[in-house]
Write a protein that holds these residues in place. Structure first.
Motif, PDB file in Angstrom:
ATOM      1  N   ARG A 104      -1.402 134.982  28.853  1.00  0.00           N
ATOM      2  CA  ARG A 104      -3.196 135.110  29.880  1.00  0.00           C
ATOM      3  C   ARG A 104      -2.721 136.436  30.300  1.00  0.00           C
ATOM      4  NH1 ARG A 104      -5.891 130.604  32.787  1.00  0.00           N
ATOM      5  NH2 ARG A 104      -6.988 132.180  33.858  1.00  0.00           N
ATOM      6  N   ARG A 243      -8.745 121.416  26.895  1.00  0.00           N
ATOM      7  CA  ARG A 243      -8.741 122.930  26.121  1.00  0.00           C
ATOM      8  C   ARG A 243      -7.352 123.352  26.281  1.00  0.00           C
ATOM      9  NH1 ARG A 243     -11.029 124.577  32.755  1.00  0.00           N
ATOM     10  NH2 ARG A 243     -13.166 123.006  32.351  1.00  0.00           N
ATOM     11  N   GLU A 245      -4.846 125.532  26.362  1.00  0.00           N
ATOM     12  CA  GLU A 245      -4.694 126.007  27.101  1.00  0.00           C
ATOM     13  C   GLU A 245      -3.508 127.308  27.299  1.00  0.00           C
ATOM     14  OE1 GLU A 245      -5.671 126.884  30.739  1.00  0.00           O
ATOM     15  OE2 GLU A 245      -6.833 125.121  31.671  1.00  0.00           O
ATOM     16  N   ILE A 252       1.604 118.847  36.485  1.00  0.00           N
ATOM     17  CA  ILE A 252      -0.016 118.790  35.846  1.00  0.00           C
ATOM     18  C   ILE A 252      -1.186 119.715  36.222  1.00  0.00           C
ATOM     19  CG2 ILE A 252       0.657 116.508  35.186  1.00  0.00           C
ATOM     20  CD1 ILE A 252      -0.427 116.178  38.382  1.00  0.00           C
ATOM     21  N   PHE A 253      -0.207 121.169  36.652  1.00  0.00           N
ATOM     22  CA  PHE A 253      -2.078 121.713  37.656  1.00  0.00           C
ATOM     23  C   PHE A 253      -2.774 122.274  36.994  1.00  0.00           C
ATOM     24  CE2 PHE A 253      -3.896 125.714  38.737  1.00  0.00           C
ATOM     25  CZ  PHE A 253      -4.343 125.411  39.728  1.00  0.00           C
ATOM     26  N   ARG A 254      -1.728 122.769  35.389  1.00  0.00           N
ATOM     27  CA  ARG A 254      -2.717 122.611  34.428  1.00  0.00           C
ATOM     28  C   ARG A 254      -2.067 122.849  33.172  1.00  0.00           C
ATOM     29  NH1 ARG A 254      -5.692 127.284  33.837  1.00  0.00           N
ATOM     30  NH2 ARG A 254      -4.937 127.347  35.916  1.00  0.00           N
ATOM     31  N   PHE A 258      -6.600 117.028  29.906  1.00  0.00           N
ATOM     32  CA  PHE A 258      -6.783 116.405  31.890  1.00  0.00           C
ATOM     33  C   PHE A 258      -8.244 115.538  31.734  1.00  0.00           C
ATOM     34  CE2 PHE A 258      -9.771 119.759  32.604  1.00  0.00           C
ATOM     35  CZ  PHE A 258      -9.559 120.728  31.493  1.00  0.00           C
ATOM     36  N   GLN A 260     -11.541 115.148  34.239  1.00  0.00           N
ATOM     37  CA  GLN A 260     -12.582 115.742  35.059  1.00  0.00           C
ATOM     38  C   GLN A 260     -13.447 114.515  36.139  1.00  0.00           C
ATOM     39  OE1 GLN A 260     -14.405 118.687  32.463  1.00  0.00           O
ATOM     40  NE2 GLN A 260     -13.205 119.963  34.334  1.00  0.00           N
ATOM     41  N   GLU A 328      -7.185 126.920  42.723  1.00  0.00           N
ATOM     42  CA  GLU A 328      -8.066 126.109  42.974  1.00  0.00           C
ATOM     43  C   GLU A 328      -8.046 124.504  42.698  1.00  0.00           C
ATOM     44  OE1 GLU A 328     -10.945 127.242  39.726  1.00  0.00           O
ATOM     45  OE2 GLU A 328     -12.177 125.286  40.028  1.00  0.00           O
ATOM     46  N   LEU A 329      -8.908 123.588  43.306  1.00  0.00           N
ATOM     47  CA  LEU A 329      -8.631 122.421  42.920  1.00  0.00           C
ATOM     48  C   LEU A 329      -9.856 122.049  42.455  1.00  0.00           C
ATOM     49  CD1 LEU A 329      -7.507 119.204  43.325  1.00  0.00           C
ATOM     50  CD2 LEU A 329      -7.680 120.169  46.351  1.00  0.00           C
ATOM     51  N   TRP A 330     -10.670 122.553  43.198  1.00  0.00           N
ATOM     52  CA  TRP A 330     -12.553 122.173  43.540  1.00  0.00           C
ATOM     53  C   TRP A 330     -13.133 123.147  42.861  1.00  0.00           C
ATOM     54  CZ3 TRP A 330     -13.606 116.359  45.824  1.00  0.00           C
ATOM     55  CH2 TRP A 330     -14.640 116.450  45.205  1.00  0.00           C
ATOM     56  N   GLY A 331     -14.312 123.357  42.302  1.00  0.00           N
ATOM     57  CA  GLY A 331     -15.561 123.855  41.978  1.00  0.00           C
ATOM     58  C   GLY A 331     -16.672 124.050  42.568  1.00  0.00           C
ATOM     59  N   ALA A 370     -16.843 120.266  40.600  1.00  0.00           N
ATOM     60  CA  ALA A 370     -16.257 120.121  39.102  1.00  0.00           C
ATOM     61  C   ALA A 370     -14.728 120.420  39.885  1.00  0.00           C
ATOM     62  CB  ALA A 370     -16.596 120.822  38.439  1.00  0.00           C
ATOM     63  N   GLY A 372     -10.780 118.487  39.129  1.00  0.00           N
ATOM     64  CA  GLY A 372     -10.029 117.817  38.113  1.00  0.00           C
ATOM     65  C   GLY A 372      -8.808 116.200  39.173  1.00  0.00           C
ATOM     66  N   ARG A 375      -5.340 117.744  39.470  1.00  0.00           N
ATOM     67  CA  ARG A 375      -4.799 118.466  40.243  1.00  0.00           C
ATOM     68  C   ARG A 375      -5.241 118.381  41.622  1.00  0.00           C
ATOM     69  NH1 ARG A 375      -7.179 124.360  38.231  1.00  0.00           N
ATOM     70  NH2 ARG A 375      -6.622 124.112  36.866  1.00  0.00           N
TER      71      ARG A 375
HETATM   72  P1  ATP Z   1      -8.872 127.708  36.154  1.00  0.00           P
HETATM   73  O1  ATP Z   1      -9.665 128.768  37.106  1.00  0.00           O
HETATM   74  O2  ATP Z   1      -7.747 127.038  37.192  1.00  0.00           O
HETATM   75  O3  ATP Z   1      -8.163 127.987  34.636  1.00  0.00           O
HETATM   76  P2  ATP Z   1     -11.725 126.355  36.264  1.00  0.00           P
HETATM   77  O4  ATP Z   1     -12.216 127.682  37.108  1.00  0.00           O
HETATM   78  O5  ATP Z   1     -11.790 126.986  34.579  1.00  0.00           O
HETATM   79  O6  ATP Z   1     -10.122 126.083  35.932  1.00  0.00           O
HETATM   80  P3  ATP Z   1     -13.310 124.629  35.651  1.00  0.00           P
HETATM   81  O7  ATP Z   1     -14.243 124.539  34.459  1.00  0.00           O
HETATM   82  O8  ATP Z   1     -14.311 125.210  37.023  1.00  0.00           O
HETATM   83  O9  ATP Z   1     -11.833 124.898  36.110  1.00  0.00           O
HETATM   84  O10 ATP Z   1     -13.031 123.075  35.912  1.00  0.00           O
HETATM   85  C1  ATP Z   1     -13.524 122.221  37.041  1.00  0.00           C
HETATM   86  C2  ATP Z   1     -12.388 121.548  37.653  1.00  0.00           C
HETATM   87  O11 ATP Z   1     -11.369 121.145  36.389  1.00  0.00           O
HETATM   88  C3  ATP Z   1     -10.977 122.472  37.924  1.00  0.00           C
HETATM   89  O12 ATP Z   1     -11.231 122.920  39.129  1.00  0.00           O
HETATM   90  C4  ATP Z   1      -9.614 121.907  38.106  1.00  0.00           C
HETATM   91  O13 ATP Z   1      -9.437 120.810  39.017  1.00  0.00           O
HETATM   92  C5  ATP Z   1      -9.987 121.243  36.670  1.00  0.00           C
HETATM   93  N1  ATP Z   1      -9.535 121.932  35.631  1.00  0.00           N
HETATM   94  C6  ATP Z   1      -9.608 122.839  34.989  1.00  0.00           C
HETATM   95  N2  ATP Z   1      -9.101 123.141  34.061  1.00  0.00           N
HETATM   96  C7  ATP Z   1      -7.901 122.730  34.391  1.00  0.00           C
HETATM   97  C8  ATP Z   1      -6.471 122.403  33.193  1.00  0.00           C
HETATM   98  N3  ATP Z   1      -5.965 123.039  32.269  1.00  0.00           N
HETATM   99  N4  ATP Z   1      -4.906 121.037  33.531  1.00  0.00           N
HETATM  100  C9  ATP Z   1      -6.122 120.311  34.527  1.00  0.00           C
HETATM  101  N5  ATP Z   1      -7.380 120.278  35.584  1.00  0.00           N
HETATM  102  C10 ATP Z   1      -7.759 121.431  34.844  1.00  0.00           C
END
Ligand code: ATP
Length: 510
Positions: A104, A243, A245, A252-254, A258, A260, A328-331, A370, A372, A375
């Protein structure tokens, strides 16, 4: 907090604990796994379910202004055109033609190596806690390799997205260390495509949802028409999102599949949206603390105005200090009326609320927290993990691994342990207590091995309390058990009624 010496160690330790204790496995492991997909084992499934349930309980059941929803994962493809995902849900992808690795562009960094004001080459590194240091070390190595004399300037790190067409062929690939193989970034859509029905042509294309949020917008009319909600109100949903990715990583972070937990809070266009956004920001932070995340590991990141999506008025992320960095955990986003307006435009169906006070039809605005589940679960494990030196019954020092999980989310709430396996009076009483507890809580029964070993097993699984049925239970009046606390390791005596009262206080009413 965890004691392994470095953050890499903590992640490695956690990954192996997750495997050993049946918390998380790689998906399809017998076939070599599938990158970005995971399975939750018996303990992990409980932990995840408890996190979901706690959120649902606090977000939906314990509030008067939020209702629940479960929308389908595959929706009409128009949904994703209206939402902007078909055109814009992309990440900048960079290929390394030599190694076939993909990156990326916003997670790939480079720097010019400047000696006495002249650029002698470029270095690159992937995003990590040490990106800047790594680039500096590589710059020093390049200067040595090229045997250039003079003063090396401190490296100025840049995202690969900022590389000019002239620079791109000169930047080395992180995979090979050689320049010339990286492509310019191109937009890569992260939605997983599938086909609905027997035809495989373009008319049958549909997508696995990349977020649950659109379900709430598309069902907005249904909810207002079929329930008694009044503005302001929220619609909440928990469910899988997908997604594709480019670089799934950090366990499991990304990942690519997953879960939500999202909530769309609809407010009047004239309402004080900033105050509402602040309220939700606080609610989310308080909730994370309530399930045991330490305040010291939480922080806020305010998205700079110039980087906000055009429809967003404000976005603040709650960040968690993971072993691999603050992430990022929670947006929490203030999304204006963008989504409802878009669906109104694309579907032709008015997405309006009738305002009794002004007799006007209005399109509500939205505040969206929002998060995950995976996460949160990883954050919970990182915060709960600890290793300690403790003394066994004979006074020997041994290592104890403990997961200090909040009782509300711990997989097992209690372990019932008969002191001896072959003494029927003990096992009979233990089984009776176990059966009674099991009707309300997930409880473990363990009669195998020395009592100390059994305590250690439960510590590692995060079970907050063990109750031991011992000779005092059956020989002395009062029908009491030994209650052993996971965190303090203190032992006290407790009756059955007191045990249920403890669970009611610490689990049900937490
Ligand atoms: P990032 O910038 O880390 O890719 P994002 O800003 O695209 O995340 P959002 O679209 O705002 O994420 O999704 C809301 C929440 O979903 C995120 O805060 C995260 O907790 C979770 N999330 C997003 N993408 C993933 C992923 N690929 N795997 C696990 N959790 C995810």
């Amino acid at each position: 907090m965890a004691t392994p010496s470095s953050s890499d160690n903590l992640m490695e330790t956690l990954v192996s604990l997750c495997k050993r204790r049946g918390i998380i496995y790689a998906s399809s492991e017998i076939y070599g796994g599938l990158n970005g997909f995971f399975d939750y084992g018996p303990l992990g499934a409980e932990l995840k379910r408890n996190i979901r349930n706690a959120w649902w309980q606090d977000m939906v059941h314990r509030r008067d202004d939020v209702v629940g929803l479960e929308s389908s994962i595959i929706m009409h493809p128009k949904v994703w055109e209206a939402s902007g995902h078909v055109a814009g849900f992309t990440d900048p992808l960079v290929d390394c033609k030599a190694s076939k690795q993909r990156y990326r562009a916003d997670q790939l960094f480079f720097a010019a190596v400047v000696v006495d004001g002249a650029t002698i080459g470029y270095v690159s590194a992937l995003e990590s806690e040490r990106t800047a240091e790594e680039l500096q070390e590589k710059a020093e190595a390049l200067k040595r390799k090229k045997a250039v004399q003079g003063a090396l300037a401190p490296v100025a790190m840049k995202e690969f997205t900022e590389a000019t067409p002239e620079q791109i062929p000169l930047i080395p690939s992180p995979a090979t260390g050689e320049p010339g193989s990286l492509t310019p970034p191109r937009a890569f859509n992260m939605m997983f495509e599938t086909h609905v029905g027997p035809m495989r042509d373009s008319s049958a294309v549909a997508y696995l949802r990349p977020e649950t949020a659109q379900g709430m917008f598309v069902d907005f009319k249904n909810v207002i028409d079929t329930t008694r909600v009044k503005l302001p109100f929220g619609i909440a949903q928990i469910g899988k999102s997908f997604r594709n990715e480019i670089t799934p990583r950090n366990f499991i972070f990304r990942s690519r599949e997953f879960e939500q937990m999202e909530m769309e809070y609809f407010i009047h266009p004239d309402a004080d949206w900033l105050a509402c956004h602040e309220e939700w920001l606080k609610w989310c932070q308080d909730w994370l603390k309530s399930i045991g995340l330490p305040e010291s590991h939480l922080s806020l990141f305010e998205h700079p105005k110039e980087k906000l999506a055009f429809y967003s008025r404000r976005t603040v992320d709650i960040m968690f200090k993971y072993p691999f960095g603050v992430q990022e955990l929670w947006g929490i986003a203030a999304r204006s009326d963008y989504d409802l307006q878009q669906h109104q435009k694309f579907s032709g169906v008015p997405q309006v609320w009738f305002d009794e006070a002004t007799k006007a039809k209005i399109v509500p605005h939205v505040i969206e927290p929002a998060v995950g589940v995976d996460r949160i679960l990883l954050a919970v494990l990182c915060a709960a993990y600890a290793e300690e030196d403790v003394k066994d019954e004979k006074g020997n020092v041994e290592k104890r691994t403990v997961l200090r999980l909040h009782p509300r989310i711990a997989p097992f709430k209690v372990a019932v342990l008969p002191l001896l396996k072959n003494k029927e009076q003990l096992t009979g009483r233990a089984k009776a207590l176990y059966q009674k507890l099991k009707r309300r809580y997930n409880v473990s029964y363990d009669d195998g091995g020395a009592i100390g070993r059994r305590y250690r097993r439960q510590d590692e699984a995060g079970t907050p309390w063990c109750v031991t049925i011992d000779f005092d239970t059956i020989e002395k009046p009062g029908d009491t058990f030994t209650l052993r606390d996971r965190d303090t390791m203190q032992q006290t005596r407790i009756t059955e009624a007191e045990l249920f009262a403890l669970l009611a206080e610490k689990v049900d009413n937490a």
